[in-house]
Design an enzyme around this catalytic site. Structure first.
Site, mmCIF file in Angstrom:
data_model
loop_
_atom_site.group_PDB
_atom_site.id
_atom_site.type_symbol
_atom_site.label_atom_id
_atom_site.label_comp_id
_atom_site.label_asym_id
_atom_site.label_seq_id
_atom_site.Cartn_x
_atom_site.Cartn_y
_atom_site.Cartn_z
ATOM 1 N N CYS A 1 0.822 -1.206 0.000
ATOM 2 C CA CYS A 1 0.000 0.000 0.000
ATOM 3 C C CYS A 1 0.859 1.261 0.000
ATOM 4 O O CYS A 1 2.000 1.260 0.455
ATOM 5 C CB CYS A 1 -0.905 -0.006 1.235
ATOM 6 S SG CYS A 1 -2.268 1.160 1.111
ATOM 7 N N ASP B 1 -5.442 -3.549 11.570
ATOM 8 C CA ASP B 1 -4.268 -2.680 11.640
ATOM 9 C C ASP B 1 -4.032 -2.293 13.098
ATOM 10 O O ASP B 1 -4.921 -2.425 13.945
ATOM 11 C CB ASP B 1 -4.524 -1.421 10.785
ATOM 12 C CG ASP B 1 -3.236 -0.708 10.377
ATOM 13 O OD1 ASP B 1 -2.141 -1.113 10.841
ATOM 14 O OD2 ASP B 1 -3.327 0.252 9.605
#
Length: 210
Positions: free
Chosen positions: A13, A132
Protein backbone atom coordinates in the site's frame (compact mmCIF):
# COMPACT_ATOMS: atom_id res chain seq x y z
CA UNK A 1 -14.41 -23.34 9.68
CA UNK A 2 -11.80 -20.89 8.41
CA UNK A 3 -9.34 -22.58 6.08
CA UNK A 4 -5.77 -21.35 5.93
CA UNK A 5 -5.05 -20.36 2.33
CA UNK A 6 -2.47 -22.33 0.38
CA UNK A 7 -0.80 -19.04 -0.43
CA UNK A 8 -0.89 -15.88 1.65
CA UNK A 9 -1.81 -12.96 -0.59
CA UNK A 10 0.15 -9.71 -0.45
CA UNK A 11 -1.07 -6.14 -0.70
CA UNK A 12 1.50 -3.37 -0.82
CA UNK A 13 0.00 0.00 0.00
CA UNK A 14 0.88 3.65 -0.42
CA UNK A 15 2.37 3.91 -3.92
CA UNK A 16 3.09 7.34 -5.33
CA UNK A 17 5.29 6.37 -8.33
CA UNK A 18 4.39 4.22 -11.32
CA UNK A 19 7.83 2.60 -11.48
CA UNK A 20 7.56 1.34 -7.87
CA UNK A 21 4.12 -0.11 -8.62
CA UNK A 22 5.40 -1.89 -11.73
CA UNK A 23 8.26 -3.45 -9.75
CA UNK A 24 5.85 -4.59 -7.02
CA UNK A 25 3.59 -6.25 -9.59
CA UNK A 26 6.50 -8.09 -11.18
CA UNK A 27 7.68 -9.24 -7.74
CA UNK A 28 4.29 -10.91 -7.34
CA UNK A 29 2.22 -8.51 -5.23
CA UNK A 30 -1.47 -9.42 -5.58
CA UNK A 31 -2.82 -5.98 -4.80
CA UNK A 32 -1.53 -2.41 -4.75
CA UNK A 33 -3.02 0.29 -2.56
CA UNK A 34 -3.47 3.94 -3.55
CA UNK A 35 -4.20 6.42 -0.76
CA UNK A 36 -6.86 9.07 -1.45
CA UNK A 37 -6.62 10.63 2.00
CA UNK A 38 -5.26 14.18 1.86
CA UNK A 39 -3.68 14.02 5.34
CA UNK A 40 -1.51 11.04 4.43
CA UNK A 41 2.13 11.49 3.31
CA UNK A 42 1.32 8.80 0.70
CA UNK A 43 -1.68 10.67 -0.73
CA UNK A 44 -1.98 10.58 -4.54
CA UNK A 45 -3.83 12.84 -6.92
CA UNK A 46 -6.17 11.38 -9.53
CA UNK A 47 -3.48 12.09 -12.17
CA UNK A 48 -0.81 10.21 -10.20
CA UNK A 49 -3.21 7.33 -9.58
CA UNK A 50 -4.06 7.04 -13.26
CA UNK A 51 -0.37 6.92 -14.20
CA UNK A 52 0.26 4.18 -11.62
CA UNK A 53 -2.71 2.09 -12.79
CA UNK A 54 -1.66 2.49 -16.43
CA UNK A 55 1.75 0.99 -15.60
CA UNK A 56 0.32 -2.24 -14.17
CA UNK A 57 0.15 -5.62 -15.91
CA UNK A 58 -2.96 -7.82 -15.84
CA UNK A 59 -4.21 -9.62 -12.71
CA UNK A 60 -3.14 -7.00 -10.16
CA UNK A 61 -5.93 -5.69 -7.93
CA UNK A 62 -6.01 -1.91 -7.47
CA UNK A 63 -7.27 -0.83 -4.05
CA UNK A 64 -8.37 2.74 -3.34
CA UNK A 65 -8.00 3.77 0.31
CA UNK A 66 -10.36 6.39 1.75
CA UNK A 67 -10.81 7.77 5.26
CA UNK A 68 -14.28 9.12 6.02
CA UNK A 69 -14.54 10.72 2.59
CA UNK A 70 -17.78 12.23 1.33
CA UNK A 71 -19.58 9.69 -0.89
CA UNK A 72 -19.37 11.99 -3.91
CA UNK A 73 -15.57 12.27 -3.47
CA UNK A 74 -15.27 8.47 -3.58
CA UNK A 75 -17.53 8.38 -6.66
CA UNK A 76 -15.47 11.04 -8.42
CA UNK A 77 -12.26 9.06 -7.89
CA UNK A 78 -13.94 5.84 -9.03
CA UNK A 79 -15.07 7.51 -12.24
CA UNK A 80 -11.56 8.79 -12.96
CA UNK A 81 -9.40 5.84 -11.82
CA UNK A 82 -9.85 2.08 -12.28
CA UNK A 83 -10.32 0.78 -8.74
CA UNK A 84 -11.09 -2.91 -8.22
CA UNK A 85 -11.63 -2.66 -4.48
CA UNK A 86 -12.43 0.12 -2.02
CA UNK A 87 -10.76 0.23 1.39
CA UNK A 88 -12.38 2.25 4.16
CA UNK A 89 -9.97 3.14 6.91
CA UNK A 90 -12.03 5.33 9.23
CA UNK A 91 -15.24 4.84 11.21
CA UNK A 92 -17.45 4.37 8.15
CA UNK A 93 -20.71 2.52 8.95
CA UNK A 94 -21.67 -0.61 6.98
CA UNK A 95 -24.44 1.23 5.08
CA UNK A 96 -21.92 3.72 3.73
CA UNK A 97 -19.39 1.03 2.78
CA UNK A 98 -21.91 -0.98 0.80
CA UNK A 99 -23.59 2.05 -0.79
CA UNK A 100 -21.06 2.12 -3.66
CA UNK A 101 -22.06 -1.31 -4.95
CA UNK A 102 -18.36 -2.23 -5.15
CA UNK A 103 -16.24 -4.83 -3.33
CA UNK A 104 -14.73 -3.30 -0.19
CA UNK A 105 -12.34 -3.97 2.67
CA UNK A 106 -13.10 -2.51 6.08
CA UNK A 107 -10.05 -1.58 8.10
CA UNK A 108 -10.23 -2.16 11.84
CA UNK A 109 -7.81 -0.52 14.23
CA UNK A 110 -7.14 -3.14 16.88
CA UNK A 111 -7.58 -1.21 20.09
CA UNK A 112 -8.42 -3.07 23.32
CA UNK A 113 -11.88 -4.59 23.33
CA UNK A 114 -12.39 -4.70 19.56
CA UNK A 115 -14.57 -7.74 18.79
CA UNK A 116 -13.67 -9.04 15.33
CA UNK A 117 -16.63 -11.42 15.17
CA UNK A 118 -19.12 -8.60 15.88
CA UNK A 119 -17.53 -6.43 13.19
CA UNK A 120 -17.63 -9.34 10.76
CA UNK A 121 -21.38 -9.55 11.32
CA UNK A 122 -21.86 -5.80 10.83
CA UNK A 123 -19.73 -5.74 7.66
CA UNK A 124 -20.74 -9.23 6.53
CA UNK A 125 -20.75 -8.27 2.83
CA UNK A 126 -17.16 -6.99 2.97
CA UNK A 127 -14.48 -8.73 0.89
CA UNK A 128 -12.43 -8.90 4.08
CA UNK A 129 -11.47 -7.18 7.31
CA UNK A 130 -8.08 -5.46 7.40
CA UNK A 131 -6.69 -5.51 10.92
CA UNK A 132 -4.27 -2.68 11.64
CA UNK A 133 -2.53 -1.35 14.71
CA UNK A 134 -4.39 1.25 16.73
CA UNK A 135 -2.86 4.70 17.11
CA UNK A 136 -4.72 7.54 18.84
CA UNK A 137 -3.90 10.07 16.11
CA UNK A 138 -3.08 8.23 12.90
CA UNK A 139 -5.28 6.06 10.65
CA UNK A 140 -2.80 3.42 9.49
CA UNK A 141 0.66 3.55 7.95
CA UNK A 142 2.14 3.99 11.44
CA UNK A 143 4.61 1.11 11.40
CA UNK A 144 3.09 -0.12 14.67
CA UNK A 145 1.87 -3.69 15.14
CA UNK A 146 -0.60 -5.42 17.49
CA UNK A 147 -0.88 -8.87 19.09
CA UNK A 148 -1.25 -11.04 15.98
CA UNK A 149 -2.88 -13.87 17.91
CA UNK A 150 -6.00 -11.67 18.12
CA UNK A 151 -6.40 -12.11 14.36
CA UNK A 152 -6.88 -15.87 14.63
CA UNK A 153 -10.42 -15.75 15.98
CA UNK A 154 -12.56 -17.26 13.24
CA UNK A 155 -14.97 -14.62 12.02
CA UNK A 156 -16.20 -15.86 8.65
CA UNK A 157 -14.49 -13.12 6.64
CA UNK A 158 -11.02 -13.19 5.07
CA UNK A 159 -8.53 -11.43 7.35
CA UNK A 160 -5.90 -9.08 5.97
CA UNK A 161 -3.13 -8.51 8.50
CA UNK A 162 -1.49 -5.07 8.56
CA UNK A 163 0.50 -2.92 10.93
CA UNK A 164 4.27 -2.85 11.31
CA UNK A 165 5.00 -5.77 8.99
CA UNK A 166 8.50 -6.07 7.51
CA UNK A 167 10.57 -8.79 5.86
CA UNK A 168 11.97 -9.42 9.34
CA UNK A 169 8.67 -10.27 11.04
CA UNK A 170 6.12 -11.21 8.36
CA UNK A 171 6.86 -14.95 8.45
CA UNK A 172 6.25 -15.01 12.21
CA UNK A 173 3.08 -12.89 11.78
CA UNK A 174 1.70 -15.35 9.22
CA UNK A 175 2.47 -18.34 11.45
CA UNK A 176 0.70 -16.72 14.41
CA UNK A 177 -2.29 -15.09 12.70
CA UNK A 178 -2.79 -17.37 9.66
CA UNK A 179 -4.34 -14.54 7.66
CA UNK A 180 -5.77 -14.66 4.16
CA UNK A 181 -3.43 -11.81 3.20
CA UNK A 182 -0.84 -9.42 4.59
CA UNK A 183 -0.62 -5.68 3.91
CA UNK A 184 2.61 -3.70 4.06
CA UNK A 185 3.33 -0.01 3.55
CA UNK A 186 6.06 1.61 5.65
CA UNK A 187 7.91 -1.72 6.00
CA UNK A 188 9.01 -1.69 2.34
CA UNK A 189 9.83 2.00 1.95
CA UNK A 190 12.98 4.01 1.36
CA UNK A 191 10.94 6.98 2.62
CA UNK A 192 7.22 7.71 2.92
CA UNK A 193 5.55 7.00 -0.42
CA UNK A 194 8.79 5.83 -2.08
CA UNK A 195 9.12 2.04 -2.15
CA UNK A 196 12.44 0.19 -1.91
CA UNK A 197 12.68 -2.59 -4.52
CA UNK A 198 15.02 -4.70 -2.38
CA UNK A 199 12.76 -4.44 0.66
CA UNK A 200 9.73 -5.39 -1.46
CA UNK A 201 11.61 -8.38 -2.90
CA UNK A 202 12.70 -9.52 0.58
CA UNK A 203 9.16 -9.17 1.90
CA UNK A 204 7.68 -11.19 -0.98
CA UNK A 205 10.33 -13.88 -0.51
CA UNK A 206 9.53 -14.25 3.21
CA UNK A 207 5.78 -14.51 2.55
CA UNK A 208 6.21 -17.05 -0.22
CA UNK A 209 8.46 -19.27 1.91
CA UNK A 210 6.08 -19.34 4.87
Amino acid sequence: MTHHPLRTRVKICGFTRAEDARIAAHLGADALGLVFYPSSPRHVSVEQARAIVAALPAFVTVVGLFVEAAADEVQAVREAVRLDLLQFHGDEPPEYCRSFGAPYLKAVRMREGVEISALARDYRDAAGLLLDAWHPDEKGGTGLSFDWARARKACGLPIVLAGGLTAGNVAQAIRVARPYAVDVSSGVEAKKGIKDANKMAAFMREVNQT
